[in-house]
Design a protein around this motif. Structure first.
Motif, short mmCIF file in Angstrom:
data_model
loop_
_atom_site.label_atom_id
_atom_site.label_comp_id
_atom_site.label_asym_id
_atom_site.label_seq_id
_atom_site.Cartn_x
_atom_site.Cartn_y
_atom_site.Cartn_z
N THR A 172 1.25 -1.42 -0.40
CA THR A 172 0.03 0.01 -0.19
C THR A 172 0.97 1.38 -0.24
OG1 THR A 172 -1.45 -1.15 1.01
CG2 THR A 172 -2.31 1.26 1.06
N GLN A 185 -1.61 7.32 -4.59
CA GLN A 185 -2.37 7.33 -3.66
C GLN A 185 -3.74 8.10 -4.97
OE1 GLN A 185 -1.34 11.43 -1.30
NE2 GLN A 185 -0.48 12.78 -3.48
N TYR A 216 -4.31 6.17 -5.95
CA TYR A 216 -4.79 4.45 -6.79
C TYR A 216 -5.98 4.12 -5.64
CZ TYR A 216 -3.41 4.83 -11.44
OH TYR A 216 -3.06 5.75 -12.99
N LEU A 217 -5.47 4.78 -4.72
CA LEU A 217 -5.50 4.08 -2.80
C LEU A 217 -6.97 3.96 -3.23
CD1 LEU A 217 -2.82 5.30 -0.63
CD2 LEU A 217 -2.87 3.00 -2.22
N THR A 218 -7.75 2.71 -2.37
CA THR A 218 -9.17 2.98 -1.66
C THR A 218 -9.66 3.19 -0.78
OG1 THR A 218 -8.93 0.19 -0.39
CG2 THR A 218 -9.71 0.76 -3.05
N LYS A 219 -10.57 3.61 -0.23
CA LYS A 219 -11.29 3.72 1.22
C LYS A 219 -10.69 3.01 2.32
CE LYS A 219 -14.67 5.78 4.12
NZ LYS A 219 -13.81 4.59 5.49
N ARG A 220 -9.74 2.05 2.38
CA ARG A 220 -9.97 0.63 2.88
C ARG A 220 -8.36 0.48 3.15
NH1 ARG A 220 -10.03 -5.74 2.71
NH2 ARG A 220 -8.98 -6.17 3.89
N GLN A 221 -8.03 1.37 1.46
CA GLN A 221 -6.56 1.68 1.50
C GLN A 221 -6.06 2.81 2.58
OE1 GLN A 221 -5.70 0.89 -2.11
NE2 GLN A 221 -4.62 -1.37 -1.98
N TRP A 222 -6.41 4.32 2.36
CA TRP A 222 -6.87 5.31 3.35
C TRP A 222 -6.34 4.82 4.29
CZ3 TRP A 222 -4.21 9.17 1.90
CH2 TRP A 222 -4.18 9.55 0.82
N ASP A 223 -7.74 4.16 5.01
CA ASP A 223 -8.07 4.08 7.02
C ASP A 223 -6.57 3.17 6.97
OD1 ASP A 223 -10.02 5.13 6.14
OD2 ASP A 223 -11.82 2.95 5.95
N LYS A 224 -5.80 2.31 6.13
CA LYS A 224 -4.85 1.18 6.99
C LYS A 224 -3.55 2.43 6.79
CE LYS A 224 -3.91 -2.97 5.01
NZ LYS A 224 -3.53 -3.89 3.61
#
Length: 427
Positions: A293, A298, A300-308
């Motif tokens: 990740t 940035q 291409y990051l999903t919401k789940r990846q941003w939360d991580k």
């Protein structure tokens, strides 16, 4: 079928023997191969020395490998007439160069067929030899001679080259030989949008001395025409260009610039991993779990990846990773910016930031900043010359790896270089 025009079957035309000046007299077609007994259309009995007419002096049998007859390897058995001149005593054999090159096993058409299989279909020499029913050496020699005569020996091959890319390529994975070659690519067609990049040369070794010697050996017209040289971060190539092509613009390829930043990010993550947990990363470790990740852009990051990432950066022990990641993303943004001027400004800002007062705790960023400052001119030059990317060079390197895999490896560098030049030319 109503538009087709049929004529009597003609094996001479079917096998293209009429182009070689041959006529079939008999055939033997078996499950493994076809043998065609042929004779020459015309007997040329004139003596080249005195011009007198010769008298028959028997024949000499020759066998050549021809293009496959259907799916079967095809052998031509030809009786070549011999003549004797009563006037001057000269004895000679009728010229057969129309059929095959002197001392070569393959006919002219078989040689072209073999070259096509190697260049267009990317077949290995071994596979082509099996298709033709010839030896590896005879097949390779035919491909070598025809390819060299038709394409590689062309004196105009280096004409009009304005942009070149240079990179190293590992061709051998065994000890005792030079494992690396320097690959030189013509990027001019990409810049002008007239076609794909093409392989110019492969030079044994990967050093300043090797590339400098290659540039010095080129004609002055070539060196004067080269305007841009795209390369990776290896300073040897940069120095060679500065010394041999002082007027050329050197461009550091975006792929390698981002690779430097990505390496700094990985090293920072690994260092913090060791400092906080005292071990290499394993499943369940926050930094190890976010390694992919962190390297993603940035955008291409999903919401789940941003939360991580937010959870990761919430830990004060990971501040160094967060700062390094921030500059890594800025550099990606600079290259993805549609407006080249804006992209250049973003990259200049990153270079200036990392060149001034980076805290000592950010070891990887300090090292990255020193590199970016040293190669700032080459990095920023890309934004003024966006079609000078070394991307096509990396693509050709990938094709070279593929060709090496088809052949299950090479042990002979000249053979490898010849096949690569021909195949990249034909692609």
């Amino acid at each position: 079928m109503s538009d087709c025009i049929f004529s009597c079957p003609d094996i001479d035309s079917f096998c293209l023997l009429d182009r070689l000046g041959l006529r079939v007299e008999a055939q033997s077609v078996g499950p493994d191969r076809a043998v065609l007994a042929c004779r020459l259309y015309r007997a040329e009995s004139w003596c080249e020395s005195c011009g007198a007419s010769g008298v028959p002096r028997g024949t000499v049998g020759r066998e050549w490998v021809h293009s496959p007859y259907g799916s079967r390897p095809t052998i031509l058995q030809v009786r070549i007439p011999r003549w004797a001149c009563k006037a001057c005593g000269r004895v000679w054999r009728q010229d057969s160069s129309r059929i095959a090159a002197p001392k070569r096993r393959l006919t002219v058409l078989a040689a072209w067929h073999a070259l096509k299989l190697v260049v267009v279909d990317h077949m290995s020499i071994k596979s082509v030899a099996q298709t033709l029913g010839a030896s590896w050496h005879a097949t390779f020699q035919a491909v070598h001679d025809l390819g060299w005569d038709q394409y590689l020996s062309d004196p105009t091959r280096f004409d009009g080259v304005e942009v070149i890319g240079v990179d190293e390529h590992k061709w051998a994975h065994t000890t005792g030989v030079e494992q690396f070659v320097t690959v030189v690519i013509d990027l001019t067609p990409v810049r002008k949008r007239t076609g794909p990049a093409r392989l110019l040369d492969m030079i044994p070794g990967h050093s300043k001395k090797v590339f400098k010697a290659w540039l010095a050996a080129r004609p002055e017209s070539f060196r004067n025409s080269v305007e841009i040289v795209s390369m990776d971060g290896f300073t040897g190539y940069k120095t060679a260009v500065v010394e041999e092509l002082p007027d050329a613009i050197t461009v550091m390829d975006p792929f390698h610039v981002i690779a430097l930043a990505g390496t700094a990010l990985d090293q920072c993550r690994q260092r913090i991993q060791q400092a906080t947990l005292g071990r290499r990363g394993k499943t369940g470790d926050p930094l190890y779990g976010a390694r992919k990740t962190l390297r993603a852009g940035q955008g291409y990051l999903t919401k789940r990846q941003w939360d991580k990432l937010e959870d990761l950066f919430a830990d004060e022990n990971h501040v160094c990773v967060e700062v390094t990641w921030h500059y890594y993303q800025q550099m990606i943004t600079a290259y993805r910016e549609d407006n080249r001027k804006t992209g250049e400004q973003i990259m200049q800002h990153v270079i200036n930031d990392l060149a001034q007062g980076v805290p000592e705790g950010l070891t990887e960023l300090r090292r990255l900043g020193a590199t970016l400052k040293r190669r700032a001119g080459d990095i920023l030059a890309y934004f003024k010359h966006p079609h000078s990317s070394n991307g096509p060079t990396e693509a050709i390197n990938g094709r070279l790896e593929h060709l090496r895999g088809i052949a299950l490896g090479f042990r002979n560098l000249p053979n490898y270089g010849l096949k690569d030049k021909l195949c990249v030319w034909g692609g």
